[in-house]
Design a protein around this motif. Structure first.
Motif, PDB file in Angstrom:
ATOM      1  N   GLU A  78      26.236 -22.481  17.279  1.00  0.00           N
ATOM      2  CA  GLU A  78      25.606 -23.376  18.151  1.00  0.00           C
ATOM      3  C   GLU A  78      24.560 -24.240  17.284  1.00  0.00           C
ATOM      4  O   GLU A  78      24.119 -25.339  17.808  1.00  0.00           O
ATOM      5  N   GLU A  79      23.869 -23.760  16.535  1.00  0.00           N
ATOM      6  CA  GLU A  79      22.855 -24.254  15.837  1.00  0.00           C
ATOM      7  C   GLU A  79      22.853 -24.097  14.241  1.00  0.00           C
ATOM      8  O   GLU A  79      23.037 -22.973  13.893  1.00  0.00           O
ATOM      9  N   THR A  80      22.928 -24.962  13.456  1.00  0.00           N
ATOM     10  CA  THR A  80      23.103 -24.706  12.189  1.00  0.00           C
ATOM     11  C   THR A  80      21.755 -25.652  11.243  1.00  0.00           C
ATOM     12  O   THR A  80      21.535 -26.745  11.720  1.00  0.00           O
ATOM     13  N   GLN A  81      21.618 -25.429  10.178  1.00  0.00           N
ATOM     14  CA  GLN A  81      20.547 -25.961   9.364  1.00  0.00           C
ATOM     15  C   GLN A  81      20.778 -25.691   7.880  1.00  0.00           C
ATOM     16  O   GLN A  81      21.263 -24.968   7.474  1.00  0.00           O
ATOM     17  N   PRO A 281      17.572 -29.564  11.945  1.00  0.00           N
ATOM     18  CA  PRO A 281      18.679 -28.499  12.420  1.00  0.00           C
ATOM     19  C   PRO A 281      19.583 -29.413  13.286  1.00  0.00           C
ATOM     20  O   PRO A 281      19.262 -30.408  13.819  1.00  0.00           O
ATOM     21  N   ARG A 283      22.826 -29.491  16.380  1.00  0.00           N
ATOM     22  CA  ARG A 283      23.761 -28.851  17.400  1.00  0.00           C
ATOM     23  C   ARG A 283      25.031 -29.605  17.356  1.00  0.00           C
ATOM     24  O   ARG A 283      25.036 -30.646  17.722  1.00  0.00           O
ATOM     25  N   THR A 285      28.158 -28.118  18.847  1.00  0.00           N
ATOM     26  CA  THR A 285      29.279 -27.566  19.622  1.00  0.00           C
ATOM     27  C   THR A 285      29.657 -28.674  20.508  1.00  0.00           C
ATOM     28  O   THR A 285      30.833 -28.465  20.830  1.00  0.00           O
TER      29      THR A 285
END
Length: 495
Positions: A78-81, A281, A283, A285
């Motif tokens: 859902e969240e990646t960084q 970060p 998002r 999705t």
């Protein structure tokens, strides 16, 4: 019976895939078309890590990573960084690598391979995005190098690193996994595996469920299998002598076929990960539904369709779908109206077999012509056309050429530099099937000239019949049908 693993072998892989189908690098506008360029000519202040520069993320790279994750049945975060992985090495001009740590873009997934005891599921731990470092060229061997040259053309290229669970139980399973994984990536059209450095593998292996050892930067699937075979033997010998396996990183020397200790294995804390302050970060999705729509038919689905639609065997379907361009070529042949089972036999068994024998790698397919290059010398190029396959197999089906002659035509096209049709090659080489009276005369002469072999056959030595058939084929310069020659000899000798 379930597969037994008495030696407690556990193998996990870390596969670094370069997204070289993208036009620009991960964080800058430098071209990815650097493979034939002079060293250090595809660089800029950003990919060289000069002070004051700021990265700009390539959106296409993110989309490619999501594609890979979906194809591996992985969980898209859902969240990646991004993080900074700090270590000093000459090929890393910034002193750190921009990568992903505790928030990878892809989570748990799986790949199904043919294991030692049937289908075997290999778990995917994660897949994350990162930038490629530069390339080090050692002067001499890595052990006795007199110096190192650095080429930063590769620095900043988009990478996806996929980490598997330690689910593979033999070097053969590891090689099968890599074959399947590469096949999936080629279907997704995110990389060109024929380019140098397109896929590099780190293999982790332990025996007797003990301490694992990492083997770094192996460049070929065969190399991974060889490195693991050696390392498993080495670890067993160490334990047998009362020694202890160290947690370390080793290098595989392709020439000698041995692994060499490089350094003790680093842990996560050694890299002092911290968040990349210059990249926000993400998002992603909301991107997933649109990207799913772009996913192609993947290897397992295509294999099942081929079996159902064309009525071919599982073995042929596996071979034909092992390369997407080969699968497309096969369907191109079928589209002409040729019998799909016949097309499968000639494409999967004969044509692919000849490519493998010559170490030729399929490089392109444009809807009519399949191209290939020599795996060790990309300068060697050639091609084969759908109409050529159709013409040749039709001539064989009509009884105008023997199967042996038809194979010789395929070899001539693969080895030749001139564009000629199968009929032209057959005419020039005199490969049209011999007339019945010519074969009959050859059989009579063979029987007359080889009395000893005839007596051996009549005495029960079946191998002598093969010799006699070979003599007929020699007299007719391979133009006779071997089955027909065999039947005529048997009829003549036994009535």
């Amino acid at each position: 019976m379930a597969y037994e693993n008495p030696d407690g072998i556990r193998i996990g892989l870390e596969i670094h895939v370069q997204l070289n189908k993208l036009k620009t690098k991960m964080f800058c506008g430098c071209s990815t078309d650097y493979h034939n360029a002079a060293p250090n000519t595809h660089t800029c202040p950003i990919c060289l890590g000069l002070p004051g520069t700021l990265p700009v993320l390539n959106k296409k790279a993110v989309e490619a990573a999501i594609k890979v994750g979906l194809a591996l049945e992985g969980e898209i975060a859902e969240e990646t960084q991004f993080h900074r992985k700090n270590y000093f090495y000459p090929d890393l001009p910034k002193g750190f690598q921009v990568t992903q740590f505790d928030f990878p873009i892809v989570g748990k997934g799986k790949v199904v391979i043919e294991g030692e005891d049937g289908e075997h599921v290999v778990g995917i731990t994660r897949a994350h995005m990162e930038e490629d470092p530069g390339k080090l060229v050692h002067i001499g061997s890595i052990e006795k190098s007199k110096g190192v040259l650095i080429d930063y053309n590769r620095s900043g290229m988009s990478l996806i690193e996929t980490v598997t669970d330690p689910d593979m139980r033999s070097p053969k399973e590891a090689r099968r996994f890599l074959d399947k994984f590469r096949n999936i990536l080629e279907y997704l059209d995110v990389f060109d595996g024929n380019l140098e450095g397109a896929m590099r593998v780190d293999a982790n292996v332990s025996v007797y469920w003990g301490t694992r050892v990492e083997i770094k930067n192996i460049s070929s699937h065969k190399g991974v299998e060889r490195a693991l075979l050696y390392e498993i033997m080495r670890q067993k010998n160490v334990i047998r002598r009362g020694g202890k396996i160290l947690l370390e990183t080793r290098h595989f020397d392709e020439g000698r076929g041995v692994t060499i200790s490089m350094r003790t294995k680093e842990e996560a804390e050694d890299y002092r990960y911290f968040r990349e302050p210059d990249l926000m970060p993400m998002r992603v999705t909301s991107w997933i539904p649109a990207i799913k729509e772009t996913l192609p038919e993947l290897p397992d689905a295509k294999r099942a369709r081929f079996m159902e639609q064309y009525g071919i065997t599982d073995m042929h379907a596996k071979s034909l779908t092992s390369k997407i361009m080969l699968a497309d070529f096969y369907e191109g042949v079928c589209a002409t109206g040729m019998d799909p089972k016949t097309a499968a036999t000639w494409t999967a068994d004969v044509f692919l077999g000849e490519l493998n024998y010559r170490d030729l790698a399929i490089s392109s397919y444009d809807g009519m012509t399949i191209g290939f290059i020599h795996a060790k010398d990309p300068e060697i190029e050639n091609s084969f056309k759908v109409p050529d396959m159709v013409e040749l197999v039709t001539l064989f089906a009509e009884g105008k050429v023997s199967d042996r002659s038809a194979v010789e035509v395929i070899r001539a096209i693969l080895d030749g530099t001139e564009e000629k049709t199968p009929s032209q090659i057959i005419e020039e080489k005199g490969l049209f099937k011999a007339e019945d009276d010519l074969v009959t005369r050859a059989v009579a002469e063979t029987i007359s000239e080889n009395a000893a072999a005839v007596q051996d056959y009549l005495g029960g030595a079946e191998k002598s019949l093969n010799f006699l058939v070979g003599q007929v084929m020699k007299k007719t310069k391979g133009t006779a049908d071997a089955k027909t020659a065999r039947e005529l000899i048997v009829k003549e000798l036994k009535g």
